[in-house]
Design a protein around this motif. Structure first.
Motif, PDB file in Angstrom:
ATOM      1  N   THR A 361      34.220  36.352  47.897  1.00  0.00           N
ATOM      2  CA  THR A 361      35.469  37.125  47.863  1.00  0.00           C
ATOM      3  C   THR A 361      35.692  37.714  46.479  1.00  0.00           C
ATOM      4  OG1 THR A 361      36.881  35.228  47.264  1.00  0.00           O
ATOM      5  CG2 THR A 361      36.470  35.608  49.603  1.00  0.00           C
ATOM      6  N   GLN A 362      35.368  36.960  45.448  1.00  0.00           N
ATOM      7  CA  GLN A 362      35.518  37.458  44.081  1.00  0.00           C
ATOM      8  C   GLN A 362      34.600  38.647  43.824  1.00  0.00           C
ATOM      9  OE1 GLN A 362      37.460  36.501  41.430  1.00  0.00           O
ATOM     10  NE2 GLN A 362      38.596  34.969  42.603  1.00  0.00           N
ATOM     11  N   LEU A 363      33.355  38.519  44.241  1.00  0.00           N
ATOM     12  CA  LEU A 363      32.389  39.599  44.003  1.00  0.00           C
ATOM     13  C   LEU A 363      32.730  40.840  44.822  1.00  0.00           C
ATOM     14  CD1 LEU A 363      28.782  38.120  43.685  1.00  0.00           C
ATOM     15  CD2 LEU A 363      30.001  39.567  42.070  1.00  0.00           C
ATOM     16  N   THR A 364      33.180  40.657  46.043  1.00  0.00           N
ATOM     17  CA  THR A 364      33.548  41.812  46.865  1.00  0.00           C
ATOM     18  C   THR A 364      34.733  42.549  46.260  1.00  0.00           C
ATOM     19  OG1 THR A 364      32.790  40.599  48.828  1.00  0.00           O
ATOM     20  CG2 THR A 364      34.106  42.572  49.199  1.00  0.00           C
ATOM     21  N   SER A 365      35.694  41.797  45.715  1.00  0.00           N
ATOM     22  CA  SER A 365      36.826  42.427  45.032  1.00  0.00           C
ATOM     23  C   SER A 365      36.348  43.238  43.841  1.00  0.00           C
ATOM     24  CB  SER A 365      37.824  41.360  44.577  1.00  0.00           C
ATOM     25  OG  SER A 365      38.287  40.602  45.665  1.00  0.00           O
ATOM     26  N   ALA A 366      35.441  42.651  43.061  1.00  0.00           N
ATOM     27  CA  ALA A 366      34.902  43.380  41.909  1.00  0.00           C
ATOM     28  C   ALA A 366      34.153  44.636  42.358  1.00  0.00           C
ATOM     29  CB  ALA A 366      33.985  42.464  41.105  1.00  0.00           C
ATOM     30  N   LEU A 367      33.419  44.533  43.458  1.00  0.00           N
ATOM     31  CA  LEU A 367      32.686  45.686  43.973  1.00  0.00           C
ATOM     32  C   LEU A 367      33.640  46.824  44.336  1.00  0.00           C
ATOM     33  CD1 LEU A 367      30.107  47.073  45.001  1.00  0.00           C
ATOM     34  CD2 LEU A 367      30.416  45.853  47.178  1.00  0.00           C
ATOM     35  N   ILE A 368      34.764  46.497  44.943  1.00  0.00           N
ATOM     36  CA  ILE A 368      35.745  47.532  45.294  1.00  0.00           C
ATOM     37  C   ILE A 368      36.238  48.255  44.048  1.00  0.00           C
ATOM     38  CG2 ILE A 368      38.051  47.913  46.247  1.00  0.00           C
ATOM     39  CD1 ILE A 368      37.492  45.614  48.205  1.00  0.00           C
ATOM     40  N   PHE A 369      36.559  47.502  43.016  1.00  0.00           N
ATOM     41  CA  PHE A 369      37.045  48.124  41.779  1.00  0.00           C
ATOM     42  C   PHE A 369      35.944  48.941  41.106  1.00  0.00           C
ATOM     43  CE2 PHE A 369      40.398  44.832  41.999  1.00  0.00           C
ATOM     44  CZ  PHE A 369      41.498  45.666  41.863  1.00  0.00           C
ATOM     45  N   VAL A 370      34.705  48.460  41.192  1.00  0.00           N
ATOM     46  CA  VAL A 370      33.590  49.234  40.623  1.00  0.00           C
ATOM     47  C   VAL A 370      33.459  50.569  41.348  1.00  0.00           C
ATOM     48  CG1 VAL A 370      31.067  49.319  40.440  1.00  0.00           C
ATOM     49  CG2 VAL A 370      32.299  47.254  39.736  1.00  0.00           C
ATOM     50  N   LEU A 371      33.533  50.549  42.673  1.00  0.00           N
ATOM     51  CA  LEU A 371      33.361  51.770  43.458  1.00  0.00           C
ATOM     52  C   LEU A 371      34.528  52.740  43.298  1.00  0.00           C
ATOM     53  CD1 LEU A 371      31.957  50.191  46.756  1.00  0.00           C
ATOM     54  CD2 LEU A 371      30.673  51.417  44.998  1.00  0.00           C
ATOM     55  N   CYS A 372      35.693  52.229  42.919  1.00  0.00           N
ATOM     56  CA  CYS A 372      36.881  53.087  42.748  1.00  0.00           C
ATOM     57  C   CYS A 372      37.155  53.429  41.289  1.00  0.00           C
ATOM     58  CB  CYS A 372      38.106  52.422  43.353  1.00  0.00           C
ATOM     59  SG  CYS A 372      38.038  52.181  45.137  1.00  0.00           S
ATOM     60  N   ALA A 373      36.284  53.002  40.388  1.00  0.00           N
ATOM     61  CA  ALA A 373      36.559  53.161  38.956  1.00  0.00           C
ATOM     62  C   ALA A 373      36.593  54.620  38.517  1.00  0.00           C
ATOM     63  CB  ALA A 373      35.513  52.403  38.141  1.00  0.00           C
ATOM     64  N   HIS A 374      35.930  55.515  39.245  1.00  0.00           N
ATOM     65  CA  HIS A 374      35.843  56.914  38.819  1.00  0.00           C
ATOM     66  C   HIS A 374      37.092  57.719  39.155  1.00  0.00           C
ATOM     67  CE1 HIS A 374      34.708  56.897  43.065  1.00  0.00           C
ATOM     68  NE2 HIS A 374      35.145  58.141  43.104  1.00  0.00           N
ATOM     69  N   SER A 375      37.968  57.167  39.999  1.00  0.00           N
ATOM     70  CA  SER A 375      39.125  57.922  40.473  1.00  0.00           C
ATOM     71  C   SER A 375      40.427  57.245  40.082  1.00  0.00           C
ATOM     72  CB  SER A 375      39.076  58.079  41.998  1.00  0.00           C
ATOM     73  OG  SER A 375      40.266  58.683  42.482  1.00  0.00           O
ATOM     74  N   PRO A 376      41.414  57.988  39.584  1.00  0.00           N
ATOM     75  CA  PRO A 376      42.722  57.395  39.265  1.00  0.00           C
ATOM     76  C   PRO A 376      43.637  57.278  40.478  1.00  0.00           C
ATOM     77  CG  PRO A 376      42.726  59.694  38.648  1.00  0.00           C
ATOM     78  CD  PRO A 376      41.345  59.406  39.177  1.00  0.00           C
ATOM     79  N   TYR A 377      43.242  57.813  41.621  1.00  0.00           N
ATOM     80  CA  TYR A 377      44.113  57.855  42.797  1.00  0.00           C
ATOM     81  C   TYR A 377      44.010  56.564  43.608  1.00  0.00           C
ATOM     82  CZ  TYR A 377      44.380  62.831  41.738  1.00  0.00           C
ATOM     83  OH  TYR A 377      44.572  64.036  41.114  1.00  0.00           O
ATOM     84  N   GLU A 488      50.105  59.462  48.586  1.00  0.00           N
ATOM     85  CA  GLU A 488      49.739  59.041  47.240  1.00  0.00           C
ATOM     86  C   GLU A 488      50.948  58.877  46.335  1.00  0.00           C
ATOM     87  OE1 GLU A 488      47.602  57.913  43.982  1.00  0.00           O
ATOM     88  OE2 GLU A 488      46.682  58.310  45.947  1.00  0.00           O
ATOM     89  N   GLY A 489      51.882  59.792  46.408  1.00  0.00           N
ATOM     90  CA  GLY A 489      53.019  59.765  45.503  1.00  0.00           C
ATOM     91  C   GLY A 489      53.953  58.595  45.696  1.00  0.00           C
ATOM     92  N   GLN A 490      53.888  57.933  46.866  1.00  0.00           N
ATOM     93  CA  GLN A 490      54.776  56.803  47.142  1.00  0.00           C
ATOM     94  C   GLN A 490      54.069  55.451  47.033  1.00  0.00           C
ATOM     95  OE1 GLN A 490      57.994  57.167  47.438  1.00  0.00           O
ATOM     96  NE2 GLN A 490      57.749  59.385  47.238  1.00  0.00           N
ATOM     97  N   ARG A 491      52.837  55.449  46.602  1.00  0.00           N
ATOM     98  CA  ARG A 491      52.111  54.188  46.474  1.00  0.00           C
ATOM     99  C   ARG A 491      52.440  53.526  45.135  1.00  0.00           C
ATOM    100  NH1 ARG A 491      46.335  54.427  49.578  1.00  0.00           N
ATOM    101  NH2 ARG A 491      47.003  55.753  51.313  1.00  0.00           N
ATOM    102  N   VAL A 492      52.509  52.199  45.170  1.00  0.00           N
ATOM    103  CA  VAL A 492      52.777  51.420  43.965  1.00  0.00           C
ATOM    104  C   VAL A 492      51.448  51.130  43.274  1.00  0.00           C
ATOM    105  CG1 VAL A 492      53.762  49.291  43.044  1.00  0.00           C
ATOM    106  CG2 VAL A 492      54.814  50.398  45.035  1.00  0.00           C
ATOM    107  N   TYR A 493      51.380  51.444  41.999  1.00  0.00           N
ATOM    108  CA  TYR A 493      50.112  51.341  41.280  1.00  0.00           C
ATOM    109  C   TYR A 493      49.887  49.977  40.634  1.00  0.00           C
ATOM    110  CZ  TYR A 493      48.632  56.220  41.601  1.00  0.00           C
ATOM    111  OH  TYR A 493      48.178  57.437  42.053  1.00  0.00           O
ATOM    112  N   GLY A 494      50.935  49.328  40.217  1.00  0.00           N
ATOM    113  CA  GLY A 494      50.750  48.057  39.530  1.00  0.00           C
ATOM    114  C   GLY A 494      52.045  47.282  39.447  1.00  0.00           C
TER     115      GLY A 494
END
Length: 544
Positions: A361-377, A488-494
């Motif tokens: 589960t930890q590695l899969t979470s990291a993989l998601i962030f790696v794959l989304c790292a190029h986009s700010p959306y 996109e405009g209504q999503r919470v980022y952090g």
């Protein structure tokens, strides 16, 4: 003629002896008048072992100590002997013993592997160096405070011991009278105190302090009493970063000599569970390094794949390594399940298999962030439904296996990540309503893992989902909600969270949510989202 014996009398005597021996004799056991407060509360006989009775340890209770004792020097098999003349009250002695016992066991209640910093190294330094001893007492107090519902009296002030330990550490650091290995270990123990208290940022501060001490030692600007101890402590330190959940080792270049111990990732590594988990931890660490490096470009380009070929190559390599290790862990889990189906597994076997699923589960979470790292959306996460589903499946398998094992005598304190953080990632980054709901439900069933509390994070995730659903746009009133319906405009980022410690207990948390202002689609090109002026913040109090 010799007189024959009277047989009737003999048989009568024999029968009376048999009847006497067959009668149940009641053994009167005197109650212990000097037993520990926990055994007295449970009305059981205490063995009066000092400073913690073994009956409590075996029963899985936290021993409350002996209220009748005066100041004394109490020794035990696990408690370091006080050979340097440090005078401490009996309550502090008990807390030091408790810290030694908890930290001496790994996540599966087994003695750590040879060379572990929490084995003989910790016991030796805690018996000889005052700042390490004080930090151990502070950890014992924090641990007991987290378990206070199991004992029948109020503990001494946790933060009094913490303040004393911090003052002792600062004093020893300033006068240079203690070796770097002792100062580093004391800083690590204080980081664990903050982790128990859910103060992640403070834990990270102690972590960086330990790193700085090791940096000076490596540059020969600090005395080292034992190079072997220092090396052992260094190996333990680099793994704390994964528990804290930060990318500290990759943030400052001069700390990079503390790189995670290199583990070759070949097919042979996935034949033994321990080697496989070590390889996964190294992969996770390398993934964190890439994510931190890519975060500096997050709001520079709307998609840096078109501008930075070097980062594209790094992203590809990081994702490929994650997938390779994930496949190896899946194959190992399948092998172990087949083995355990033909023979009764031990609790240790079940815990190891549960840890493999948790590591996935930890590695899969990291993989998601790696794959989304190029986009700010935030909409970039919508493309990874399968990965989110995998996290939920592996987390459920890990939780199911842990329920089959006997509860630990002590609530575990492990430096290895678990399933709470990955489930929380699903609850805040996956906008699929069904997956989000399952992740939140699983999260609410989990207890604390390091600084992460499952119930608190489940409440935060549920509130975040509600905020986004309020602003969703459905194609028709009867249509089910989909991820694409949350614009996109209504999503919470952090978010950031501040636990409340006033009053009775931690029944509420103050959470600060954030999103870009104006939204990225509107402000890209003329709004600087790398500073706080480009963001909107609002605070809410969430009941747990």
């Amino acid at each position: 003629m010799e007189e024959l014996p009277n047989n009737s009398q003999s048989f009568t005597a024999l029968g009376s002896q048999n009847n006497a021996s067959s009668k149940r004799v009641r053994v009167v056991v005197s109650q212990s008048k000097r037993g520990c407060v926990t055994c007295k509360a449970h009305r059981v006989k205490c063995d009066e072992q000092k400073p913690l009775c073994r009956r409590c340890l075996k029963a899985g209770r936290v021993c409350g100590g002996y209220i009748h004792e005066a100041k004394s020097s109490l020794l035990s098999a696990l408690q370091p002997a006080l050979k340097c003349g440090f005078t401490m009250d009996s309550h502090a002695e008990r807390l030091s013993y408790l810290a030694a016992h908890v930290l001496f066991l790994d996540s599966r209640d087994c003695h750590p592997r040879e060379g572990s910093a929490w084995g003989h190294v910790f016991l030796q330094l805690a018996s000889q160096v005052e700042c390490v001893k004080a930090a151990a007492v502070a950890f014992g107090a924090a641990y007991e405070s987290s378990q206070i519902n199991l004992i029948g009296h109020r503990p001494y002030s946790t933060w009094d011991y913490y303040g004393s330990a911090l003052a002792r550490l600062r004093s020893d650091f300033n006068n240079g009278s203690v070796g770097a290995e002792s100062l580093t270990l004391a800083s690590m123990v204080l980081a664990y105190v903050e982790i128990l208290s859910q103060h992640e940022q403070n834990a990270f501060t102690h972590f960086l302090g330990a790193v700085q001490i090791l940096t000076q030692a490596e540059q020969h600007r600090w005395q080292v009493s034992s190079a072997e101890m220092l090396s052992t402590i260094k190996d333990a330190l680099v793994k704390i970063n994964l528990l804290i959940g930060s990318y500290g080792l990759s943030q400052t270049p001069q700390y990079m000599y503390l790189d995670f111990p290199r583990v070759p990732t070949g097919d042979d590594e996935f034949c033994e569970p321990e080697l496989a988990i070590d390889a996964a931890m190294h992969c996770l660490y390398r993934s964190y390094q890439f994510i931190e490096e890519a975060s500096h470009l997050r709001y520079t380009y709307s998609n840096w794949k078109e501008h930075d070929s070097t980062m594209c190559k790094a992203q590809y390599d990081a994702a490929a390594e994650c997938r390779f290790v994930l496949d190896g862990l899946a194959a190992l889990a399948t092998t172990l399940q087949a083995r355990y189906s033909s023979a009764t597994p031990t609790p240790k076997d079940l815990d190891m298999l549960a840890e493999i699923y948790a590591t996935r589960t930890q590695l899969t979470s990291a993989l998601i962030f790696v794959l989304c790292a190029h986009s700010p959306y935030e909409t970039a996460y919508d493309e990874h439904h399968d990965q989110f589903q995998s996290i939920i499946s592996d987390a459920a398998a890990s939780a199911r296996l842990k329920r089959r094992t006997k509860p630990s005598a002590f609530k575990r304190f492990s430096t290895r990540p678990g399933i709470v953080s990955p489930l929380f990632i699903v609850s805040i980054k996956c906008r699929n309503p069904s997956l989000r709901a399952v992740a939140t439900a699983l999260l609410n069933e989990q207890s604390r893992e390091g600084p992460a509390d499952g119930r608190i994070l489940a409440a935060i995730g549920a509130r975040l989902a509600a905020l986004e659903m309020i602003s969703s746009i459905l194609p028709s009133p009867s249509a089910p909600l989909a991820a694409c319906d949350i614009i996109e405009g209504q999503r919470v980022y952090g978010y950031s969270v501040s636990p409340r410690f006033n009053g009775e207990s931690r029944h509420a948390v103050d959470v600060i949510f954030q999103r870009p202002n104006p939204p990225l689609m509107q402000g890209w090109g003329h709004t600087d989202y790398s500073c706080q002026d480009g963001w909107m913040y609002w605070s809410e109090t969430i009941e747990i």
